[in-house]
Design a protein around this motif. Structure first.
Motif, mmCIF file in Angstrom:
data_model
loop_
_atom_site.group_PDB
_atom_site.id
_atom_site.type_symbol
_atom_site.label_atom_id
_atom_site.label_comp_id
_atom_site.label_asym_id
_atom_site.label_seq_id
_atom_site.Cartn_x
_atom_site.Cartn_y
_atom_site.Cartn_z
ATOM 1 N N PHE A 54 0.908 -1.065 0.088
ATOM 2 C CA PHE A 54 0.058 -0.107 -0.111
ATOM 3 C C PHE A 54 0.832 1.221 0.004
ATOM 4 C CE2 PHE A 54 -2.584 3.112 2.151
ATOM 5 C CZ PHE A 54 -3.499 3.240 1.278
ATOM 6 N N MET A 55 1.973 1.384 0.771
ATOM 7 C CA MET A 55 2.882 2.486 0.863
ATOM 8 C C MET A 55 3.483 2.882 -0.371
ATOM 9 S SD MET A 55 2.052 3.783 3.757
ATOM 10 C CE MET A 55 3.380 4.935 4.108
ATOM 11 N N PRO A 56 4.098 1.851 -1.127
ATOM 12 C CA PRO A 56 4.480 2.354 -2.526
ATOM 13 C C PRO A 56 3.388 2.931 -3.498
ATOM 14 C CG PRO A 56 5.610 0.353 -1.791
ATOM 15 C CD PRO A 56 4.547 0.662 -0.821
ATOM 16 N N GLY A 57 2.337 2.430 -3.471
ATOM 17 C CA GLY A 57 1.227 2.733 -4.000
ATOM 18 C C GLY A 57 0.684 3.983 -3.879
ATOM 19 N N LEU A 58 0.447 4.294 -2.553
ATOM 20 C CA LEU A 58 0.101 5.558 -2.061
ATOM 21 C C LEU A 58 1.062 6.761 -2.511
ATOM 22 C CD1 LEU A 58 -1.676 7.199 -0.297
ATOM 23 C CD2 LEU A 58 -0.578 6.738 1.386
ATOM 24 N N PHE A 59 2.392 6.460 -2.614
ATOM 25 C CA PHE A 59 3.382 7.534 -2.824
ATOM 26 C C PHE A 59 3.257 7.493 -4.148
ATOM 27 C CE2 PHE A 59 5.048 7.366 1.418
ATOM 28 C CZ PHE A 59 5.626 8.456 1.564
ATOM 29 N N THR A 60 3.351 6.681 -5.078
ATOM 30 C CA THR A 60 3.139 6.703 -6.359
ATOM 31 C C THR A 60 1.893 7.830 -6.760
ATOM 32 O OG1 THR A 60 4.035 4.659 -6.854
ATOM 33 C CG2 THR A 60 2.559 5.632 -8.710
#
Length: 100
Positions: A54-60
């Motif tokens: 989730f975190m890499p997706g959110l940052f993207t």
């Protein structure tokens, strides 16, 4: 300053967002790789999975509208962090007293 300064290829102005979203997508992939390399000490497996995906997706998603110069800066910083982690893991003796 960065105003109206070309970066490379498709990025004509580093103060504008990446028109093809290449840098934010690459950043998301690099952040995912960084999460895979970072050891997760204990904790809840569900929380670890959340941090991994989730975190890499959110940052993207957050980076899609930011200036390409800023996204490139964060991408370079993340890539250098990965390089440092890989270097440290290869050169530091194992925590159990083993040899590198």
């Amino acid at each position: 300053g960065l105003y109206n300064q070309p970066l490379f290829g498709w990025i004509a102005d580093m103060t504008q967002k990446d028109p093809y979203y290449v840098l934010p997508l690459v950043l998301g992939g690099v952040m995912f790789a960084q999460q895979k390399l970072t050891p997760q000490a204990g904790g809840d497996p569900a929380q670890q999975k959340f941090m991994l995906y989730f975190m890499p997706g959110l940052f993207t998603v957050m980076m899609l509208q930011l200036p390409s110069g800023l996204v490139l800066y964060i991408l370079a910083n993340t890539a250098l962090g990965i390089a440092q982690t890989v270097y440290t893991n290869r050169t530091a003796p194992a925590a159990s007293g083993g040899k590198p």
